[in-house]
Design an enzyme around this catalytic site. Structure first.
Site, PDB file in Angstrom:
ATOM      1  N   HIS A 133       0.766  -1.121  -0.012  1.00 45.61           N
ATOM      2  CA  HIS A 133      -0.160  -0.060  -0.058  1.00 45.61           C
ATOM      3  C   HIS A 133       0.825   1.255   0.078  1.00 45.61           C
ATOM      4  O   HIS A 133       1.820   1.266   0.653  1.00 45.61           O
ATOM      5  CB  HIS A 133      -0.983  -0.156   1.250  1.00 45.61           C
ATOM      6  CG  HIS A 133      -1.674   1.317   1.551  1.00 45.61           C
ATOM      7  ND1 HIS A 133      -1.379   2.097   2.530  1.00 45.61           N
ATOM      8  CD2 HIS A 133      -2.493   1.971   0.870  1.00 45.61           C
ATOM      9  CE1 HIS A 133      -2.044   3.077   2.532  1.00 45.61           C
ATOM     10  NE2 HIS A 133      -2.825   3.057   1.524  1.00 45.61           N
ATOM     11  N   SER A 134       0.568   2.175  -0.514  1.00 43.82           N
ATOM     12  CA  SER A 134       1.141   3.575  -0.764  1.00 43.82           C
ATOM     13  C   SER A 134       2.847   3.346  -1.017  1.00 43.82           C
ATOM     14  O   SER A 134       3.178   2.974  -1.752  1.00 43.82           O
ATOM     15  CB  SER A 134       0.833   4.315   0.545  1.00 43.82           C
ATOM     16  OG  SER A 134       0.846   5.625   0.429  1.00 43.82           O
ATOM     17  N   MET A 135       3.458   3.865   0.257  1.00 42.83           N
ATOM     18  CA  MET A 135       4.845   3.938  -0.011  1.00 42.83           C
ATOM     19  C   MET A 135       5.291   2.541   0.089  1.00 42.83           C
ATOM     20  O   MET A 135       6.386   2.095  -0.615  1.00 42.83           O
ATOM     21  CB  MET A 135       5.285   4.499   1.272  1.00 42.83           C
ATOM     22  CG  MET A 135       6.970   4.683   1.348  1.00 42.83           C
ATOM     23  SD  MET A 135       7.526   5.029   3.008  1.00 42.83           S
ATOM     24  CE  MET A 135       7.487   3.522   4.090  1.00 42.83           C
TER      25      MET A 135
END
Length: 300
Positions: free
Chosen positions: A105-107
């Site tokens: 997720h995300s980073m």
């Protein structure tokens, strides 16, 4: 914490430097889950149990350095994107995994993309939630970015934030988050990122250095080149209120990935944690993995 998170088993990896949570039966194929900036392994506390049950896999969600229960970077250490790649490699080695499915997720998705591009032999497939590529800085802004980072790193880090109780800590995260997220959704993450003090307050575990700007970032051209090197199949699950959407950069990033399947679902940036969205996210991931597995068998 959500009742599903209590089913998780804690793990210590890489000489106890890294902490993790595990869902699913021992002996099942392992997926490694990678969280976003300022989050932790509990980011997957609603999604992982569903996938472990549906797919009969064991999901090990990592706390990156400086997050959750993992150790902070040593004095003089950094939190560059490639430092997190070393965390992933250390975790894979500790789990004796040569080639992994990465749920990110995300980073964490940025970290997964860098690893898949540079060490493709270690990545079987990418299952990305509202994240693709990496934050980047135009080459002409390199000096300004480095100046900002150098000045920030020379300053003494502030004391870890403290709050009267868990509700206050959650409220602060909701109010101060970079992306919009609800209290119920983010509660498991905040709970894992905190500890009780002797005075009865709640103190954040995360390293305050995480809030300092990066010394160096990839340029947009470098990120697109990295995405173009990814050989593994990629599923990208986006929230319709997430951070990607139809921005020009997002479109270029998606076009750079050769084997990308995109699904857009109702939800925000943390749609894998949102109670109203998590079932749909799990369903899309399960269907994708089942379909791609069937295609692989037919080719063989």
């Amino acid at each position: 914490m959500n009742e599903l998170a209590h089913a998780a088993r804690p793990l210590a990896l890489a000489g106890k430097r890294l902490a993790a949570l595990s869902w699913g039966r021992e002996g099942a194929p392992v997926w490694l889950a990678l969280h976003g900036w300022l989050d932790n392994a509990a980011s997957f506390s609603r999604l992982a149990p569903r996938l472990a049950r549906e797919m009969d896999v064991r999901i090990v969600a990592l706390d990156f350095r400086g997050h959750g229960h993992s150790e902070h970077a040593p004095p003089g250490g950094d939190y560059a994107l490639w430092d997190y790649v070393f965390d992933v490699l250390d975790a894979l080695d500790a789990l004796a995994i040569e080639r992994a499915t990465l749920l990110a997720h995300s980073m964490g998705a940025a970290v997964a993309c860098v690893l898949a591009a540079t060490l493709p032999e270690r990545v079987e497939r990418l299952l990305l939630v509202d994240g693709l590529g990496a934050l980047n800085t135009e080459a002409r802004e390199s000096a300004a970015q480095l100046r900002k980072g150098l000045l920030a790193h020379r300053r003494t880090s502030s004391r870890l934030p403290r709050y009267a109780d868990m509700d206050a800590a959650v409220a602060a995260r909701v109010a101060g988050g970079v992306t919009s997220v609800g209290r119920i959704a983010i509660y498991p993450v905040v709970e894992r990122n905190t500890r009780a003090t002797a005075e009865g307050q709640v103190e954040m575990r995360t390293d305050p250095r995480l809030l300092k700007p990066s010394l160096v970032r990839f340029t947009p051209e470098q990120v697109l080149a990295l995405l173009g090197e990814i050989q593994a199949p990629v599923l990208l699950v986006e929230g319709d209120r997430g951070i990607l959407g139809q921005r020009r950069w997002s479109q270029e990033a998606r076009q750079a990935v050769a084997r990308l399947t995109r699904e857009v679902l109702p939800g925000g940036h943390h749609l894998h944690l949102e109670p109203d969205s998590v079932e749909a996210v799990a369903g899309v991931i399960a269907a994708y993995c089942t379909t791609t597995a069937a295609r692989s068998r037919s080719v063989e």
